[in-house]
Scaffold this active site. Structure first.
Site, PDB file in Angstrom:
ATOM      1  CB  SER A   6     -35.537  20.060 -24.914  1.00  0.00           C
ATOM      2  OG  SER A   6     -34.211  20.473 -25.191  1.00  0.00           O
ATOM      3  CG  HIS A  11     -36.801  23.183 -22.179  1.00  0.00           C
ATOM      4  ND1 HIS A  11     -37.124  23.657 -20.930  1.00  0.00           N
ATOM      5  CD2 HIS A  11     -35.550  22.676 -22.079  1.00  0.00           C
ATOM      6  CE1 HIS A  11     -36.110  23.433 -20.109  1.00  0.00           C
ATOM      7  NE2 HIS A  11     -35.130  22.844 -20.780  1.00  0.00           N
ATOM      8  CG  ASP A  13     -31.985  22.308 -22.719  1.00  0.00           C
ATOM      9  OD1 ASP A  13     -32.242  22.587 -21.539  1.00  0.00           O
ATOM     10  OD2 ASP A  13     -32.604  21.443 -23.366  1.00  0.00           O
ATOM     11  CG  MET A  51     -26.026  23.675 -22.462  1.00  0.00           C
ATOM     12  SD  MET A  51     -25.635  22.014 -22.983  1.00  0.00           S
ATOM     13  CE  MET A  51     -27.263  21.259 -22.843  1.00  0.00           C
ATOM     14  CG  HIS A  67     -32.595  24.737 -18.406  1.00  0.00           C
ATOM     15  ND1 HIS A  67     -32.492  23.366 -18.544  1.00  0.00           N
ATOM     16  CD2 HIS A  67     -31.916  25.057 -17.279  1.00  0.00           C
ATOM     17  CE1 HIS A  67     -31.774  22.878 -17.537  1.00  0.00           C
ATOM     18  NE2 HIS A  67     -31.410  23.880 -16.769  1.00  0.00           N
ATOM     19  CG  MET A 107     -28.121  24.104 -17.967  1.00  0.00           C
ATOM     20  SD  MET A 107     -28.337  22.678 -19.034  1.00  0.00           S
ATOM     21  CE  MET A 107     -29.413  23.384 -20.260  1.00  0.00           C
ATOM     22  CG  MET A 162     -31.151  19.773 -13.925  1.00  0.00           C
ATOM     23  SD  MET A 162     -31.845  20.083 -15.551  1.00  0.00           S
ATOM     24  CE  MET A 162     -31.231  18.717 -16.524  1.00  0.00           C
ATOM     25  N   GLY A 212     -26.301  19.048 -19.409  1.00  0.00           N
ATOM     26  CA  GLY A 212     -25.224  19.170 -20.398  1.00  0.00           C
ATOM     27  C   GLY A 212     -25.500  18.446 -21.701  1.00  0.00           C
ATOM     28  CG  PHE A 213     -24.087  15.834 -22.775  1.00  0.00           C
ATOM     29  CD1 PHE A 213     -23.392  16.205 -23.928  1.00  0.00           C
ATOM     30  CD2 PHE A 213     -23.439  15.938 -21.551  1.00  0.00           C
ATOM     31  CE1 PHE A 213     -22.077  16.651 -23.847  1.00  0.00           C
ATOM     32  CE2 PHE A 213     -22.128  16.385 -21.465  1.00  0.00           C
ATOM     33  CZ  PHE A 213     -21.446  16.741 -22.623  1.00  0.00           C
ATOM     34  N   GLY A 214     -28.449  15.865 -24.066  1.00  0.00           N
ATOM     35  CA  GLY A 214     -29.713  15.165 -24.231  1.00  0.00           C
ATOM     36  C   GLY A 214     -29.466  13.659 -24.255  1.00  0.00           C
ATOM     37  N   GLY A 215     -30.531  12.900 -24.172  1.00  0.00           N
ATOM     38  CA  GLY A 215     -30.453  11.453 -24.367  1.00  0.00           C
ATOM     39  C   GLY A 215     -29.831  10.657 -23.228  1.00  0.00           C
ATOM     40  CG  ASP A 238     -34.617  19.522 -18.628  1.00  0.00           C
ATOM     41  OD1 ASP A 238     -34.603  18.679 -19.535  1.00  0.00           O
ATOM     42  OD2 ASP A 238     -34.082  20.638 -18.716  1.00  0.00           O
ATOM     43  N   GLY A 239     -35.073  15.827 -18.374  1.00  0.00           N
ATOM     44  CA  GLY A 239     -34.053  14.808 -18.624  1.00  0.00           C
ATOM     45  C   GLY A 239     -34.590  13.398 -18.546  1.00  0.00           C
ATOM     46  N   GLY A 274     -36.712  15.993 -24.890  1.00  0.00           N
ATOM     47  CA  GLY A 274     -35.877  16.305 -26.044  1.00  0.00           C
ATOM     48  C   GLY A 274     -35.804  15.146 -27.004  1.00  0.00           C
ATOM     49  CB  SER A 275     -33.540  12.217 -27.180  1.00  0.00           C
ATOM     50  OG  SER A 275     -33.692  11.876 -25.832  1.00  0.00           O
TER      51      SER A 275
HETATM   52  C1  DX5 Z   1     -29.989  18.630 -20.435  1.00  0.00           C
HETATM   53  C2  DX5 Z   1     -31.104  19.523 -20.878  1.00  0.00           C
HETATM   54  C3  DX5 Z   1     -32.351  18.854 -21.268  1.00  0.00           C
HETATM   55  C4  DX5 Z   1     -32.230  17.908 -22.417  1.00  0.00           C
HETATM   56  C5  DX5 Z   1     -33.239  16.822 -22.211  1.00  0.00           C
HETATM   57  O1  DX5 Z   1     -28.916  19.411 -20.052  1.00  0.00           O
HETATM   58  O2  DX5 Z   1     -31.421  20.440 -19.857  1.00  0.00           O
HETATM   59  O3  DX5 Z   1     -33.404  19.776 -21.511  1.00  0.00           O
HETATM   60  O4  DX5 Z   1     -32.435  18.534 -23.652  1.00  0.00           O
HETATM   61  O5  DX5 Z   1     -32.991  15.858 -23.149  1.00  0.00           O
HETATM   62  P1  DX5 Z   1     -33.634  14.415 -23.102  1.00  0.00           P
HETATM   63  O6  DX5 Z   1     -35.120  14.603 -23.070  1.00  0.00           O
HETATM   64  O7  DX5 Z   1     -33.136  13.790 -24.357  1.00  0.00           O
HETATM   65  O8  DX5 Z   1     -33.126  13.747 -21.853  1.00  0.00           O
HETATM   66 ZN    ZN Z   2     -33.362  21.882 -20.074  1.00  0.00          ZN
END
Ligand code: DX5
Ligand code: ZN
Length: 216
Positions: free
Chosen positions: A8, A33, A35, A37, A66, A68, A137, A142-145, A175-176, A197-198
């Site tokens: 991501s 991927h 994201d 939003m 994706h 959102m 999910m 909404g957020f990575g990490g 995802d997540g 992602g992270s």
């Molecule tokens: C969250 C996103 C994810 C996010 C995953 O809203 O849909 O795709 O980027 O991030 P990590 O892998 O850091 O949890």
């Molecule tokens: Zn995603």
């Protein structure tokens, strides 16, 4: 069984987005991927159609988008034109999900539906036959990490039972909070695609991290 990795770009350094895409191109990743939003469906705003369109010019992997966002129906055609190979809409954002899924397929784009952590897998029973992929999910979107929600393993097992009954070709994406530990258990439970992602973009060597995730 398919084991695919979808990095991501939400966790990439946007000052150097081109370099992040080249890294994914050179890696064994299967998808890129995105994201998207809107600040309404989720409490954050990321990026949208123009970014995906430009990335598509240099991407060598299929784009896994994706959404959102509320009212995703309004944006199916522009995202398809921007280069999406897969379009994921949220179950929670689609009162006429069957119609939305058909609209995605009419654009020759693969159709995918995402469930938030609180939304039961059983709600997909009457749409699963129409889908190319389901995205679970494993954090609140909404957020990575964020920290991985453990209940997701059970949902992967339930979804695997559902796809085996009604649509064995449907991919299961998660995802997540994906890392080596959660990723291994997710693949064992029946997941086919891991979004990361992270864990990929904060790693010293993103290419090696992607390779290791594939081999879990
Ligand atoms: C969250 C996103 C994810 C996010 C995953 O809203 O849909 O795709 O980027 O991030 P990590 O892998 O850091 O949890
Ligand atoms: Zn995603």
């Amino acid at each position: 069984m398919k084991r695919l990795i979808a990095p991501s770009i939400l966790s990439a350094n946007f000052n150097r987005l081109g370099e992040a895409i080249q890294t994914i191109n050179q890696s064994e990743a299967d998808f890129i991927h995105f994201d998207v939003m809107d600040g309404v469906f989720v409490p954050n705003i990321s990026f949208g159609i123009p970014v995906i369109k430009d990335v598509n010019k240099i991407a060598k992997k299929p784009l896994d988008v994706h959404l959102m966002i509320v009212n995703p129906d309004k944006f199916i055609v522009p995202f398809a034109k921007a280069g999406a190979s897969y379009l994921t809409v949220h179950y929670e954002a689609c009162p006429h999900l069957h119609r939305t899924v058909q609209s995605i397929k009419e654009q020759n784009v693969k159709a995918s539906v995402c469930l938030n952590p609180h939304t039961p897998v059983s709600l997909l029973e009457d749409i699963i036959a129409e889908l190319d992929m389901v995205l679970l999910m494993s954090v609140n979107p909404g957020f990575g990490g964020q920290k991985f929600i453990e209940n997701t393993y059970k949902k992967v097992t339930q979804l695997k039972e559902l796809t085996e009954r009604f649509n064995p070709n449907c991919l299961i994406e998660v995802d997540g909070g994906v890392n080596y530990e959660t990723g291994k258990k997710l693949f064992e439970a029946g997941a086919n695609v891991l979004v990361a992602g992270s864990f990929v973009f904060n790693a010293e060597d993103s290419i090696e991290t992607i390779r290791n995730l594939k081999l879990l």
